[in-house]
Design a protein around this motif. Structure first.
Motif, PDB file in Angstrom:
ATOM      1  N   LYS A 101       6.738   1.817 -18.062  1.00  0.00           N
ATOM      2  CA  LYS A 101       7.675   1.426 -19.139  1.00  0.00           C
ATOM      3  C   LYS A 101       8.260   0.017 -18.762  1.00  0.00           C
ATOM      4  CE  LYS A 101       9.252   6.334 -20.439  1.00  0.00           C
ATOM      5  NZ  LYS A 101      10.433   6.853 -20.597  1.00  0.00           N
ATOM      6  N   THR A 102       8.537  -0.841 -19.907  1.00  0.00           N
ATOM      7  CA  THR A 102       9.220  -1.999 -19.443  1.00  0.00           C
ATOM      8  C   THR A 102       9.915  -2.554 -20.888  1.00  0.00           C
ATOM      9  OG1 THR A 102       9.139  -4.290 -18.834  1.00  0.00           O
ATOM     10  CG2 THR A 102       7.236  -3.280 -19.860  1.00  0.00           C
ATOM     11  N   ASP A 103      10.964  -3.036 -20.708  1.00  0.00           N
ATOM     12  CA  ASP A 103      11.443  -3.748 -21.966  1.00  0.00           C
ATOM     13  C   ASP A 103      11.257  -5.077 -22.266  1.00  0.00           C
ATOM     14  OD1 ASP A 103      12.904  -1.153 -22.592  1.00  0.00           O
ATOM     15  OD2 ASP A 103      14.648  -1.793 -21.337  1.00  0.00           O
ATOM     16  N   ASP A 104      10.132  -5.507 -21.485  1.00  0.00           N
ATOM     17  CA  ASP A 104      10.299  -7.076 -21.269  1.00  0.00           C
ATOM     18  C   ASP A 104       8.619  -7.260 -21.103  1.00  0.00           C
ATOM     19  OD1 ASP A 104       9.926  -9.768 -21.450  1.00  0.00           O
ATOM     20  OD2 ASP A 104      11.498 -10.098 -20.020  1.00  0.00           O
ATOM     21  N   LEU A 105       7.799  -6.778 -21.973  1.00  0.00           N
ATOM     22  CA  LEU A 105       6.351  -6.829 -21.797  1.00  0.00           C
ATOM     23  C   LEU A 105       5.745  -8.248 -21.703  1.00  0.00           C
ATOM     24  CD1 LEU A 105       3.796  -5.057 -21.513  1.00  0.00           C
ATOM     25  CD2 LEU A 105       3.405  -5.320 -23.779  1.00  0.00           C
ATOM     26  N   LYS A 106       6.491  -9.113 -22.545  1.00  0.00           N
ATOM     27  CA  LYS A 106       6.032 -10.590 -22.422  1.00  0.00           C
ATOM     28  C   LYS A 106       6.467 -11.200 -21.267  1.00  0.00           C
ATOM     29  CE  LYS A 106       7.063 -15.057 -24.352  1.00  0.00           C
ATOM     30  NZ  LYS A 106       8.108 -15.996 -24.944  1.00  0.00           N
ATOM     31  N   GLY A 107       7.459 -10.754 -20.847  1.00  0.00           N
ATOM     32  CA  GLY A 107       8.244 -11.292 -19.458  1.00  0.00           C
ATOM     33  C   GLY A 107       7.261 -10.885 -18.322  1.00  0.00           C
ATOM     34  N   ALA A 108       6.728  -9.818 -18.236  1.00  0.00           N
ATOM     35  CA  ALA A 108       5.613  -9.264 -17.255  1.00  0.00           C
ATOM     36  C   ALA A 108       4.541 -10.353 -17.271  1.00  0.00           C
ATOM     37  CB  ALA A 108       5.436  -7.967 -17.463  1.00  0.00           C
ATOM     38  N   PHE A 344      -8.000  -7.424 -21.534  1.00  0.00           N
ATOM     39  CA  PHE A 344      -7.616  -6.289 -22.358  1.00  0.00           C
ATOM     40  C   PHE A 344      -8.268  -6.805 -24.075  1.00  0.00           C
ATOM     41  CE2 PHE A 344      -4.758  -4.969 -25.557  1.00  0.00           C
ATOM     42  CZ  PHE A 344      -4.320  -3.599 -25.023  1.00  0.00           C
ATOM     43  N   CYS A 345      -8.174  -8.143 -24.371  1.00  0.00           N
ATOM     44  CA  CYS A 345      -8.551  -8.449 -25.856  1.00  0.00           C
ATOM     45  C   CYS A 345     -10.003  -8.058 -25.850  1.00  0.00           C
ATOM     46  CB  CYS A 345      -8.117  -9.791 -26.034  1.00  0.00           C
ATOM     47  SG  CYS A 345      -6.357 -10.107 -26.143  1.00  0.00           S
ATOM     48  N   ARG A 346     -10.868  -8.534 -24.777  1.00  0.00           N
ATOM     49  CA  ARG A 346     -12.328  -8.325 -24.902  1.00  0.00           C
ATOM     50  C   ARG A 346     -12.732  -7.070 -25.041  1.00  0.00           C
ATOM     51  NH1 ARG A 346     -16.142 -10.704 -21.642  1.00  0.00           N
ATOM     52  NH2 ARG A 346     -17.278 -11.419 -23.545  1.00  0.00           N
ATOM     53  N   LYS A 347     -11.882  -6.279 -24.442  1.00  0.00           N
ATOM     54  CA  LYS A 347     -12.310  -4.825 -24.120  1.00  0.00           C
ATOM     55  C   LYS A 347     -11.971  -3.915 -25.483  1.00  0.00           C
ATOM     56  CE  LYS A 347     -12.694  -0.600 -21.565  1.00  0.00           C
ATOM     57  NZ  LYS A 347     -12.483  -0.006 -19.866  1.00  0.00           N
ATOM     58  N   TYR A 348     -10.323  -4.235 -25.977  1.00  0.00           N
ATOM     59  CA  TYR A 348      -9.675  -3.277 -26.820  1.00  0.00           C
ATOM     60  C   TYR A 348      -9.624  -3.967 -28.240  1.00  0.00           C
ATOM     61  CZ  TYR A 348      -9.097  -0.039 -22.960  1.00  0.00           C
ATOM     62  OH  TYR A 348      -9.364   0.904 -21.921  1.00  0.00           O
ATOM     63  N   ILE A 349      -9.584  -5.167 -28.182  1.00  0.00           N
ATOM     64  CA  ILE A 349      -9.249  -5.909 -29.758  1.00  0.00           C
ATOM     65  C   ILE A 349     -10.655  -6.449 -30.397  1.00  0.00           C
ATOM     66  CG2 ILE A 349      -7.944  -7.431 -30.960  1.00  0.00           C
ATOM     67  CD1 ILE A 349      -6.219  -5.136 -29.462  1.00  0.00           C
ATOM     68  N   TRP A 350     -11.263  -7.388 -29.398  1.00  0.00           N
ATOM     69  CA  TRP A 350     -12.377  -8.010 -30.095  1.00  0.00           C
ATOM     70  C   TRP A 350     -13.525  -7.899 -29.147  1.00  0.00           C
ATOM     71  CZ3 TRP A 350      -7.675 -11.310 -29.823  1.00  0.00           C
ATOM     72  CH2 TRP A 350      -6.865 -11.240 -30.710  1.00  0.00           C
ATOM     73  N   PRO A 351     -14.370  -6.882 -29.150  1.00  0.00           N
ATOM     74  CA  PRO A 351     -15.366  -6.621 -27.859  1.00  0.00           C
ATOM     75  C   PRO A 351     -16.322  -7.850 -28.128  1.00  0.00           C
ATOM     76  CG  PRO A 351     -14.961  -4.731 -29.295  1.00  0.00           C
ATOM     77  CD  PRO A 351     -13.973  -5.730 -30.101  1.00  0.00           C
ATOM     78  N   ASN A 352     -16.476  -8.110 -26.942  1.00  0.00           N
ATOM     79  CA  ASN A 352     -17.694  -9.176 -26.823  1.00  0.00           C
ATOM     80  C   ASN A 352     -17.111 -10.760 -27.144  1.00  0.00           C
ATOM     81  OD1 ASN A 352     -19.568  -7.188 -25.741  1.00  0.00           O
ATOM     82  ND2 ASN A 352     -19.650  -6.620 -28.028  1.00  0.00           N
ATOM     83  N   PHE A 433       0.160  -8.482 -28.920  1.00  0.00           N
ATOM     84  CA  PHE A 433       0.997  -9.666 -29.434  1.00  0.00           C
ATOM     85  C   PHE A 433       1.758 -10.088 -28.133  1.00  0.00           C
ATOM     86  CE2 PHE A 433       1.373  -7.152 -33.582  1.00  0.00           C
ATOM     87  CZ  PHE A 433       0.343  -7.503 -34.137  1.00  0.00           C
ATOM     88  N   GLY A 434       2.208  -9.330 -27.186  1.00  0.00           N
ATOM     89  CA  GLY A 434       3.149  -9.841 -26.089  1.00  0.00           C
ATOM     90  C   GLY A 434       2.147 -10.861 -25.172  1.00  0.00           C
ATOM     91  N   TYR A 435       1.022 -10.343 -24.969  1.00  0.00           N
ATOM     92  CA  TYR A 435      -0.059 -10.804 -24.033  1.00  0.00           C
ATOM     93  C   TYR A 435      -0.439 -12.121 -24.770  1.00  0.00           C
ATOM     94  CZ  TYR A 435      -4.791 -10.520 -21.557  1.00  0.00           C
ATOM     95  OH  TYR A 435      -5.721 -10.827 -20.855  1.00  0.00           O
ATOM     96  N   ALA A 436      -0.935 -12.211 -25.982  1.00  0.00           N
ATOM     97  CA  ALA A 436      -1.276 -13.469 -26.431  1.00  0.00           C
ATOM     98  C   ALA A 436      -0.085 -14.543 -26.551  1.00  0.00           C
ATOM     99  CB  ALA A 436      -1.796 -13.265 -28.029  1.00  0.00           C
ATOM    100  N   GLU A 437       1.116 -14.012 -27.054  1.00  0.00           N
ATOM    101  CA  GLU A 437       2.213 -14.946 -27.113  1.00  0.00           C
ATOM    102  C   GLU A 437       2.604 -15.733 -25.719  1.00  0.00           C
ATOM    103  OE1 GLU A 437       7.041 -14.883 -27.869  1.00  0.00           O
ATOM    104  OE2 GLU A 437       5.877 -12.923 -28.085  1.00  0.00           O
ATOM    105  N   ALA A 438       2.687 -14.941 -24.641  1.00  0.00           N
ATOM    106  CA  ALA A 438       2.830 -15.433 -23.113  1.00  0.00           C
ATOM    107  C   ALA A 438       1.494 -16.276 -23.021  1.00  0.00           C
ATOM    108  CB  ALA A 438       2.798 -14.388 -22.174  1.00  0.00           C
ATOM    109  N   GLY A 439       0.150 -16.073 -23.302  1.00  0.00           N
ATOM    110  CA  GLY A 439      -0.871 -16.786 -23.077  1.00  0.00           C
ATOM    111  C   GLY A 439      -0.772 -18.233 -23.536  1.00  0.00           C
TER     112      GLY A 439
END
Length: 455
Positions: A101-108, A344-352, A433-439
């Protein structure tokens, strides 16, 4: 065999179940000690606190002014082994199943990106081996038509209601163009439930018109589009620029909704949505188009097929006075490789999916078209994506109650009526959303628009 020579771990002394439990406990302790040691040495920017069943661990600069300051609560000790053997993908999977659990996923994510050079040891051998196999398969086998179809099903044949929930009304699933791209959401707007949506609609409308103006379209022109989405660009081109549009998609759900929206606008005589692979264009398309446009679709093409893609663009465009505009998320030149590891994105959002670098696209276009298409302009839209992603996350969080039942109905085989399954489903999108925003904020990934012109 003497008593002293028998190992205490031997299954002859303890049951298989006890042995498994002991091994599991040893692995968790090993993973915890390995990761905490790596974080102690590797987190030089920001401050991270991890709390688990054994205590509290503190890493980095504890100065109150240090940013970001992130706390992670470990709910299940399996978190440690997931991250040790899975790296950043393992962290994502731990989040999906509720191991943390975290309240700041983007911060991680920011801490990881800011310290990634000193935290490389977290990518364990097992994770690298699995990711490498995936990357080699993608590079050598490429984005075959079957893989493209699987990608469309995984990414876009999900519930249309889900995308309606977080996108603006025209349903443009790509980077918007804002007046003030780096300012984030105006805090004043957060108290007005409809204001972020209106702002997003304005920014997406600006994006669509910007692309079409770059393509120099005029009344009577014929446009070819790769990647229909839900018809936003095609509708804008037909409605405001009086163009005819042939747009292609691999998503049955997108085609269905796009055609409904086209009919509701009375534009079915100007727009045709084709359910086909871009490599299967009709012969009648040869030299038939004044302009080509594609918004964030080439990420699904793959390096092996970049030249094929541009050869088809060249084949479809008229021999004179034609323009091609492509927008895409990009990988910085220094990090780009054909062998992109699974994240994460290649496996769960946009395979390959594979992010191109700006240079590889420019080079591929020049080779494929024998420079018959001249590069006219490259624009960097990266600063506009973080705000787009924040707005999508806000929309998903605030609108979900009104869309929940429709999302469940749209995906009867997904068991989303189970609250636990729905929670994992939603965590996947919030993580994205948090993963990509930080990227995008940290320059780990970019977003560019390329314009080519044939005189």
């Amino acid at each position: 065999m003497t008593k002293s020579s028998v190992s205490p771990w031997s299954p002859s002394f303890i049951s298989r179940l006890e042995f498994t439990r002991a091994l599991h406990s040893w692995l968790i302790n090993f993973a915890r000690s390995t990761l905490t040691e790596a974080c102690q040495k590797g987190i030089l920017i920001g401050h991270l606190t991890i709390i688990d069943s054994q205590g509290t661990y503190s890493f980095g600069n504890n100065d109150k002014q240090t940013e970001p300051q992130v706390t992670i609560e470990v709910v299940n000790d399996a978190f440690w082994t997931r991250v040790l053997f899975g790296g950043d993908l393992g962290f994502g999977e731990a989040y999906l199943v509720g191991d943390l659990k975290t309240d700041d996923l983007k911060g991680a994510f920011e801490i990881w990106l800011e310290n990634r050079s000193s935290l490389e040891s977290l990518s364990a051998f097992a994770s690298r081996a699995i990711s490498s196999l995936s990357a080699i398969s993608s590079a050598l086998i490429g984005q075959t038509q079957m893989k493209s179809r699987l990608n469309a099903i995984a990414s876009y044949d999900t519930s249309n209601a889900l995308f309606e929930c977080f996108l603006s009304k025209e349903m443009q699933y790509s980077c918007a163009l804002w007046d003030t791209p780096e300012d984030g959401l105006n805090p004043f707007l957060l108290d007005q439930t409809d204001a972020p949506e209106v702002s997003l609609e304005s920014a997406q409308d600006r994006k669509l018109h910007h692309v079409l103006r770059a393509a120099r379209v005029k009344p009577g022109d014929r446009i070819l589009e790769f990647g229909s989405g839900w018809g936003a660009l095609a509708i804008t081109a037909a409605k405001y620029y009086k163009c005819t549009v042939d747009t292609i998609t691999l998503s049955i759900e997108q085609k269905k909704l796009a055609e409904e929206r086209i009919r509701s606008e009375g534009l079915e005589n100007l727009i045709t949505v084709h359910l086909c692979d871009y490599r299967d264009l009709p012969r009648s398309f040869e030299k038939a188009f004044d302009a080509f446009v594609s918004i964030e679709m080439i990420e699904h093409v793959g390096p092996r097929y970049y030249q094929t893609y541009f050869k088809l663009v060249d084949w479809a465009l008229k021999s004179q006075n034609a323009t091609a505009v492509v927008t895409t998320s990009t990988c910085p030149e220094g990090r780009w490789t054909v062998y992109q590891t699974e994240d994460f994105c290649r496996k769960y959002i946009w395979p390959n999916g594979t992010l191109p670098s700006p240079t590889i696209l420019i080079t591929s276009a020049a080779k494929a078209t024998k420079s018959r298409l001249q590069l006219e302009c490259v624009e960097n839209h990266s600063a506009h994506y973080p705000r787009t992603l924040r707005t999508w996350a806000l929309n998903l969080a605030t609108r979900l109650p009104q869309y929940r039942e429709k999302i469940i109905k749209d995906q009867p085989a997904s068991n989303l009526e189970d609250p636990a399954v729905m929670e994992v489903f939603l965590r996947k999108w919030m993580y994205l959303f948090g993963y990509a925003e930080a990227g995008f904020e940290k320059g780990y990934i970019g977003c560019h628009m390329f314009t080519w012109r044939r005189l």
